[in-house]
Scaffold this motif. Structure first.
Motif, PDB file in Angstrom:
ATOM      1  N   ASP A  58      57.993  40.682  49.571  1.00 25.46           N
ATOM      2  CA  ASP A  58      57.428  40.213  48.299  1.00 25.46           C
ATOM      3  C   ASP A  58      55.926  40.430  48.256  1.00 25.46           C
ATOM      4  N   PHE A 114      55.279  44.152  47.806  1.00 25.15           N
ATOM      5  CA  PHE A 114      55.606  44.549  46.428  1.00 25.15           C
ATOM      6  C   PHE A 114      54.482  44.162  45.474  1.00 25.15           C
ATOM      7  N   LYS A 115      53.985  42.965  45.623  1.00 28.62           N
ATOM      8  CA  LYS A 115      52.896  42.498  44.766  1.00 28.62           C
ATOM      9  C   LYS A 115      51.649  43.355  44.959  1.00 28.62           C
ATOM     10  N   LYS A 141      61.270  46.254  41.356  1.00 30.10           N
ATOM     11  CA  LYS A 141      61.417  45.632  42.678  1.00 30.10           C
ATOM     12  C   LYS A 141      62.574  46.209  43.460  1.00 30.10           C
ATOM     13  N   ASP A 142      63.676  46.538  42.793  1.00 30.49           N
ATOM     14  CA  ASP A 142      64.833  47.102  43.487  1.00 30.49           C
ATOM     15  C   ASP A 142      64.495  48.445  44.127  1.00 30.49           C
ATOM     16  N   THR A 181      62.186  47.850  47.044  1.00 29.77           N
ATOM     17  CA  THR A 181      62.911  47.290  48.194  1.00 29.77           C
ATOM     18  C   THR A 181      63.688  48.367  48.942  1.00 29.77           C
TER      19      THR A 181
END
Length: 389
Positions: free
Chosen positions: A279, A282-283, A290-291, A294
């Motif tokens: 997380d 990602f930020k 996000k998928d 990931t």
């Protein structure tokens, strides 16, 4: 007669293999002959979001009829999950009714395979008929909308437990994930709702709520409560979504049950930390998908799946802390994404869990309590109290 060390080792290895085969055979027999209640499976929202015909084998998800039958699952609580965003934007009441409609439609399309379960007694009846009971639990009390008449409405529609809040605080309770803690536990309406749930015959589910909300719910409730899909903070320190030792002791004193969540992030710290690190990355990336992020992130940072043994450790821990009568199963299948432990990837794999318990010396009577007996005891206590009030 003399045996070489190699011969002795070979004999011992063959003995262990035979014992393992015996445990597997015994586990399969138990799975097919006992009630298995899993208090949290997210099929309704999965199908709402991405429909498949679960009366047949499906390519996606962790639940379908053939796999459930193979695993011996005959009494899943289907989660009527309402995302936290519905608390502010509205529409939770509508969505809950739609998800219930979908479960009734599933039974309507396959009445030879599934049946709605409105009481604890229904489970044994359906089991004798060879059908899978579909009980309903509402994950997030947002659809109540501050109206006790809505509680009765959802009881009439088959809801038999309500998870008071989800990932954000709502008008009932503070969430373990929400740092604002606006109610410092339960709201005034939430305290009123607990009493009404007791009187109506709906189990109180304290998974997801803050510690203060948990203790207040236990103090107010006249009947045992459940943690429908939670695991232990002893193995994932600092993760408030799980329960600590003091809470488990309070739950046992109340007569309640903690149903162990299979999701790796609930079971082992490494998986929990992986999610936090992902997380953060990602930020920092500035990306919006996000998928997709990931998927790329996993290539360089493989996800640390929990093992079956680690899930068994959680059950062991509860047994040693408060006794065998206070632990059950709340897998969170179809709810935790690609984070399920090795050997517990879908509903066909309950025999693996049972085999693991047998290998650890659990008796069949103890295993029956974990699979269904403890949850049935709470459900019946809730029914009995409501019948008298």
């Amino acid at each position: 007669m003399r045996f070489s060390l190699l011969s002795i080792s070979l004999i011992a290895a063959l003995g262990l293999q035979a014992q393992a085969a015996d445990f597997s055979q015994q586990a399969n027999k138990i799975a097919q002959s006992q009630l298995i209640i899993d208090t949290h499976i997210d099929v309704p929202y999965r199908l709402h979001d991405d429909w498949e015909d679960v009366t047949k084998a499906t390519k996606r998800g962790e639940f379908d009829y053939p796999r459930a039958k193979a695993g011996g699952l005959n009494a899943p609580f289907m989660s009527i999950y309402i995302p936290s965003s519905y608390e502010k934007k509205g529409g939770g009441y509508l969505l809950a009714n739609q998800l219930i409609d979908n479960m009734e439609a599933l039974v309507g399309r396959a009445p030879d395979k599934f049946a709605m379960a409105y009481s604890s007694a229904d489970l044994a009846k359906h089991f004798k008929e060879g059908k899978i009971s579909l009980a309903l639990g509402m994950e997030n009390g947002t659809p109540i909308e501050g109206k006790l008449e809505n509680l009765q409405h959802f009881y009439d529609r088959g809801i038999r437990y309500i998870t008071l809040a989800h990932s954000e605080s709502n008008h009932i309770a503070d969430s373990s994930y929400d740092l604002r803690r606006q109610w410092k536990g339960l709201s005034p309406f939430g305290k009123e709702l607990i009493k009404a749930m007791n009187d109506t015959g709906i189990m109180i589910d304290i998974s997801h709520v803050s510690d203060d909300a948990f203790y207040q719910a236990v103090a107010i409730s006249k009947v045992p409560v459940i943690a429908s899909h939670s695991s232990l903070r002893a193995f994932v320190p600092g993760f408030e979504r799980n329960m600590d030792d003091k809470m488990i002791k309070a739950l046992a004193k109340n007569g309640g049950v903690i149903q162990i969540n299979f999701g790796s992030a609930f079971v082992v710290s490494a998986a929990n930390q992986w999610g936090l690190q992902r997380d953060g990355a990602f930020k920092a990336s500035g990306q919006t998908d996000k998928d997709a992020f990931t998927a790329e992130y996993k290539k360089k940072n493989p996800y640390p799946f929990a093992s079956l043994a680690k899930v068994l450790d959680h059950i062991d821990y509860v047994k040693k802390l408060v006794g065998i009568d206070y632990v059950g199963i709340g897998s969170d299948f179809d709810g935790v994404g690609d984070s399920l432990p090795e050997e517990l990837k879908d509903v066909s794999m309950y025999p693996n869990l049972i085999r693991g318990l047998l290998e650890r010396g659990y008796t069949e009577q103890e295993i029956e309590k974990v699979l269904s007996g403890n949850t049935l005891r709470v459900w019946r206590a809730v029914e009995d109290y409501a019948a008298k009030h």
